[in-house]
Write an enzyme that holds these catalytic residues in place. Structure first.
Site, PDB file in Angstrom:
ATOM      1  CB  VAL A   8      -0.948   0.020   1.220  1.00  0.00           C
ATOM      2  CG1 VAL A   8      -1.992  -1.068   1.099  1.00  0.00           C
ATOM      3  CG2 VAL A   8      -0.186  -0.121   2.524  1.00  0.00           C
ATOM      4  CB  SER A   9       0.466   4.469  -1.622  1.00  0.00           C
ATOM      5  OG  SER A   9       0.288   3.825  -2.853  1.00  0.00           O
ATOM      6  CB  THR A  10      -0.044   6.258   2.882  1.00  0.00           C
ATOM      7  OG1 THR A  10      -1.379   5.767   3.038  1.00  0.00           O
ATOM      8  CG2 THR A  10       0.051   7.088   1.615  1.00  0.00           C
ATOM      9  CD  GLN A  13      -3.512   3.568   0.616  1.00  0.00           C
ATOM     10  OE1 GLN A  13      -2.419   3.105   0.290  1.00  0.00           O
ATOM     11  NE2 GLN A  13      -4.405   3.947  -0.251  1.00  0.00           N
ATOM     12  CD  GLU A  46       8.650   2.326   2.599  1.00  0.00           C
ATOM     13  OE1 GLU A  46       8.718   3.532   2.278  1.00  0.00           O
ATOM     14  OE2 GLU A  46       9.191   1.845   3.600  1.00  0.00           O
TER      15      GLU A  46
END
Length: 220
Positions: A8-10, A13, A46
């Protein structure tokens, strides 16, 4: 033996589980279909721009140690990640992408090259548009939002034009993003940048259509 890799991007999330559960479910369902189980999952939270992927490295190490196959949910998502592509190529680890189970490392490399080219094209167009606006005396700081909105509107208009072709591709039997990309390319439909289609560009069009409430988003 399968080892799963989720990203996941963050961090937000990761905490909420947004995106993770869908990836995990997709992977587990596919594993069950082929009579396998996923022995371990590695979760990365990340930004897509960061090259450091400690969980990816740990997953690849576990695969090599256990002679396991790496399994991911979305090929198009990770193919845009240069760090993922490089690490996978160098590791020698075999992999399965649930949304493109017959993809190989060559396909991943090609998709990564397309994605990099698309980013460069978009970057150059943005720089050219900003330079032109500056020459006209436009104060860029106060008009950045206007330019962004114009770009979004252009992207939505293009997605709307492509929508009937996407539906036609599905009607002809296209089941995956790669199938749709092949149909669009074979029928002379151009991307917004005037290039060839690949799964990532198809996905972006589908996301835009979904956000606009248009057809062309089901069954893929």
């Amino acid at each position: 033996m399968l080892i799963g890799y989720l990203r996941v991007s963050t961090g937000k999330q990761q905490i909420s589980g947004l995106g993770l559960e869908a990836q995990r479910t997709s992977i587990e369902n596919y594993a069950a279909q082929i009579g396998e189980t996923v022995d371990q999952f590695f979760v990365e939270a990340e930004s897509g721009k960061k090259k450091n992927r400690p969980e990816l490295q740990a997953a690849l190490f576990a695969c090599k140690r256990n002679k396991a196959t790496l399994i991911i949910a979305k090929l198009d998502r990770l193919a845009r990640n240069v760090a993922f592509v490089s690490s996978l190529m160098e590791s020698g680890v075999e992999f399965i992408a649930v949304d493109a189970p017959y993809a190989n490392k060559l396909m991943l490399h090609i998709l990564s090259a397309f994605a990099e080219h698309e980013r460069e094209v978009i970057s150059e167009r943005t720089k050219a548009a900003l330079a032109t606006a500056k020459e006209r005396g436009v104060v860029l700081g106060s008009h950045g939002k206007v330019l962004a909105r114009t770009n979004r509107e252009a992207a939505l208009q293009h997605a709307s034009k492509v929508s009937p072709y996407v539906e036609a591709a599905k009607a002809s039997g296209a089941k995956t993003l790669a199938d749709i990309a092949q149909y669009l390319s074979e029928n002379g439909v151009q991307t917004a940048s005037g290039g060839q289609w690949h799964p990532m560009t198809v996905r972006r069009v589908l996301v835009r259509l979904k956000g606009k409430g248009l057809s062309g988003t089901s069954g893929t």
